[in-house]
Design a protein around this motif. Sequence first.
Motif, PDB file in Angstrom:
ATOM      1  N   GLY A  58      25.633  -4.342  73.575  1.00  0.00           N
ATOM      2  CA  GLY A  58      26.902  -4.238  73.027  1.00  0.00           C
ATOM      3  C   GLY A  58      28.153  -4.279  73.964  1.00  0.00           C
ATOM      4  O   GLY A  58      29.021  -4.974  73.843  1.00  0.00           O
ATOM      5  N   ALA A  59      27.973  -3.793  75.077  1.00  0.00           N
ATOM      6  CA  ALA A  59      29.164  -3.846  76.110  1.00  0.00           C
ATOM      7  C   ALA A  59      29.222  -5.112  76.599  1.00  0.00           C
ATOM      8  O   ALA A  59      30.129  -5.811  76.968  1.00  0.00           O
ATOM      9  N   LEU A  60      27.973  -6.198  76.876  1.00  0.00           N
ATOM     10  CA  LEU A  60      28.072  -7.388  77.247  1.00  0.00           C
ATOM     11  C   LEU A  60      28.711  -8.267  76.129  1.00  0.00           C
ATOM     12  O   LEU A  60      29.827  -9.214  76.758  1.00  0.00           O
TER      13      LEU A  60
ATOM     14  N   VAL B 257      31.291  -7.412  74.361  1.00  0.00           N
ATOM     15  CA  VAL B 257      32.614  -7.114  74.542  1.00  0.00           C
ATOM     16  C   VAL B 257      33.155  -7.906  75.826  1.00  0.00           C
ATOM     17  O   VAL B 257      34.188  -8.401  76.009  1.00  0.00           O
ATOM     18  N   ALA B 258      32.503  -7.436  77.009  1.00  0.00           N
ATOM     19  CA  ALA B 258      33.092  -7.834  78.206  1.00  0.00           C
ATOM     20  C   ALA B 258      32.964  -9.387  78.477  1.00  0.00           C
ATOM     21  O   ALA B 258      33.821  -9.982  79.057  1.00  0.00           O
ATOM     22  N   ALA B 259      32.048  -9.905  77.875  1.00  0.00           N
ATOM     23  CA  ALA B 259      31.673 -11.510  77.949  1.00  0.00           C
ATOM     24  C   ALA B 259      32.182 -12.259  76.725  1.00  0.00           C
ATOM     25  O   ALA B 259      31.895 -13.322  76.680  1.00  0.00           O
ATOM     26  N   HIS B 260      33.182 -11.671  76.193  1.00  0.00           N
ATOM     27  CA  HIS B 260      33.824 -12.127  74.868  1.00  0.00           C
ATOM     28  C   HIS B 260      34.143 -13.805  75.343  1.00  0.00           C
ATOM     29  O   HIS B 260      35.204 -13.788  76.320  1.00  0.00           O
ATOM     30  N   GLY B 261      33.901 -14.678  74.420  1.00  0.00           N
ATOM     31  CA  GLY B 261      34.312 -15.960  75.090  1.00  0.00           C
ATOM     32  C   GLY B 261      33.729 -16.690  76.167  1.00  0.00           C
ATOM     33  O   GLY B 261      34.086 -17.968  76.443  1.00  0.00           O
ATOM     34  N   HIS B 262      32.831 -16.194  76.802  1.00  0.00           N
ATOM     35  CA  HIS B 262      32.242 -16.684  78.021  1.00  0.00           C
ATOM     36  C   HIS B 262      31.378 -17.957  77.522  1.00  0.00           C
ATOM     37  O   HIS B 262      30.656 -17.670  76.490  1.00  0.00           O
TER      38      HIS B 262
ATOM     39  N   ARG C 188      11.405 -14.510  74.181  1.00  0.00           N
ATOM     40  CA  ARG C 188      11.793 -15.281  73.314  1.00  0.00           C
ATOM     41  C   ARG C 188      12.933 -14.414  72.433  1.00  0.00           C
ATOM     42  O   ARG C 188      14.074 -14.767  72.078  1.00  0.00           O
ATOM     43  N   THR C 189      12.653 -13.155  71.959  1.00  0.00           N
ATOM     44  CA  THR C 189      13.623 -12.412  71.366  1.00  0.00           C
ATOM     45  C   THR C 189      14.714 -12.332  71.918  1.00  0.00           C
ATOM     46  O   THR C 189      15.896 -12.095  71.653  1.00  0.00           O
ATOM     47  N   LEU C 190      14.712 -11.668  73.340  1.00  0.00           N
ATOM     48  CA  LEU C 190      15.680 -11.402  74.419  1.00  0.00           C
ATOM     49  C   LEU C 190      16.586 -12.237  74.458  1.00  0.00           C
ATOM     50  O   LEU C 190      17.827 -12.228  74.178  1.00  0.00           O
ATOM     51  N   VAL C 191      16.322 -13.628  74.465  1.00  0.00           N
ATOM     52  CA  VAL C 191      17.208 -14.888  74.816  1.00  0.00           C
ATOM     53  C   VAL C 191      18.044 -15.067  73.534  1.00  0.00           C
ATOM     54  O   VAL C 191      18.966 -15.107  73.872  1.00  0.00           O
ATOM     55  N   SER C 192      17.237 -14.911  72.372  1.00  0.00           N
ATOM     56  CA  SER C 192      17.804 -14.797  71.172  1.00  0.00           C
ATOM     57  C   SER C 192      19.032 -13.853  71.110  1.00  0.00           C
ATOM     58  O   SER C 192      20.149 -14.172  70.616  1.00  0.00           O
ATOM     59  N   ASP C 193      18.857 -12.666  71.482  1.00  0.00           N
ATOM     60  CA  ASP C 193      19.452 -11.334  71.394  1.00  0.00           C
ATOM     61  C   ASP C 193      20.995 -11.880  72.205  1.00  0.00           C
ATOM     62  O   ASP C 193      22.018 -11.336  71.733  1.00  0.00           O
ATOM     63  N   LEU C 194      20.604 -12.359  73.477  1.00  0.00           N
ATOM     64  CA  LEU C 194      21.628 -12.649  74.278  1.00  0.00           C
ATOM     65  C   LEU C 194      22.644 -13.548  73.805  1.00  0.00           C
ATOM     66  O   LEU C 194      23.867 -13.564  73.898  1.00  0.00           O
ATOM     67  N   VAL C 195      22.054 -14.777  73.277  1.00  0.00           N
ATOM     68  CA  VAL C 195      22.861 -15.779  72.859  1.00  0.00           C
ATOM     69  C   VAL C 195      23.661 -15.053  71.501  1.00  0.00           C
ATOM     70  O   VAL C 195      24.735 -15.778  71.324  1.00  0.00           O
ATOM     71  N   ALA C 196      23.059 -14.282  70.735  1.00  0.00           N
ATOM     72  CA  ALA C 196      23.853 -13.902  69.666  1.00  0.00           C
ATOM     73  C   ALA C 196      24.843 -12.967  69.952  1.00  0.00           C
ATOM     74  O   ALA C 196      26.119 -13.145  69.452  1.00  0.00           O
ATOM     75  N   GLN C 197      24.909 -12.372  71.071  1.00  0.00           N
ATOM     76  CA  GLN C 197      25.909 -11.456  71.699  1.00  0.00           C
ATOM     77  C   GLN C 197      26.924 -12.465  72.284  1.00  0.00           C
ATOM     78  O   GLN C 197      28.198 -12.419  72.403  1.00  0.00           O
ATOM     79  N   VAL C 198      26.531 -13.394  73.127  1.00  0.00           N
ATOM     80  CA  VAL C 198      27.504 -14.221  73.870  1.00  0.00           C
ATOM     81  C   VAL C 198      27.075 -15.883  73.538  1.00  0.00           C
ATOM     82  O   VAL C 198      26.192 -16.541  74.064  1.00  0.00           O
TER      83      VAL C 198
END
Length: 345
Positions: free
Chosen positions: A95-97, A99-104, A149-159
Amino acid sequence: MTAVSGHGPWPGGERDVLEAQQTALGELAELPTGVDAVPFLTQLTQRGPGADVLGRTAVRLTEMPVELGPHGWKLTERPGLDARRAEAFWREDLGALAVAAHGHTGPLTVELLGPWTLAAQLWSARGDRVLADTGARADLGLALAESLRTLVSDLVAQVPGAEVTVQLAEPLLGQVHAGVLPTFSGFSRLRAVAGPEIVEGLEPVLAAVRDAGARSVVHLGGTWVGVPPVVLAGADALGLDLAAVGPDGWNERAWELLARAVERGTGLWAGLPPAQVSQCAGPALGRLADLVAVPWRRIGLPAARLADVTLLAAPRSSLGSSDAHRAELANLGRIAETLAERAEA
């Protein structure tokens, strides 16, 4: 282009998650022109049980519940309280990522334990290390692969613009290969794991990262003997703490293996210790640049390939302060700038 990144651990408590992520991203945004930044997911390991890298990795295992027992993290029938706490840490961090990486857009990296170090540190329900059971460690590797696989998907969903690199820490790979890890009783040692078996254990995990559209780095710490199996298993890059390889970063055998890896197209993520600071001269950054550049030239690698190296701070026993981490990233940026200049010379 020479780049700068980090493993992830950052000082702070439960209220500092967003601030830590914003600080790390902000410092990387200030790197010198001509140096690439590879932002990383910060890990506030001081938050307590479940914030450590072993707990963070173990709780993500697909269909393999864990709990924290008297001797450390172990497999169990259902997740324990500390496992649920670790899962909550992951939700806070992601969640913090967001917010902090919004638009990255561009590189983004996250670190977990690799399959061999995980099997060496995680205990089975029966009491010994998962590493001791061939079938259990194979299942562990498959569970880790699916979790990545799930983690990569989660990261891309957030950023959504992220180009993910998964860093897999394997500091115990050398001990696994040498057969020096003690059993639960401490009266004997687990048998050595041969090189081909190490390759087989790494392959499904690295394949899962690749299938998820991400890149992989396997960090060996100072364990250079793990270089061949990591390369054969298909890692995109390998990480070595150069100060631990040998005096002034030089160990002929280690650099011969590293040169072969680079020539095959495997990248280098070079771990560097904190700079020694003099009151008169400031941080001794030239010496740290030499840890990379001098052995590189001595072994005969093309200077131009220095531009492909990623620098990161080697893990330390004490986290220190946030200001110290910011200074370390800034110093790495200046070292990367020096290496980029040498690559063009």
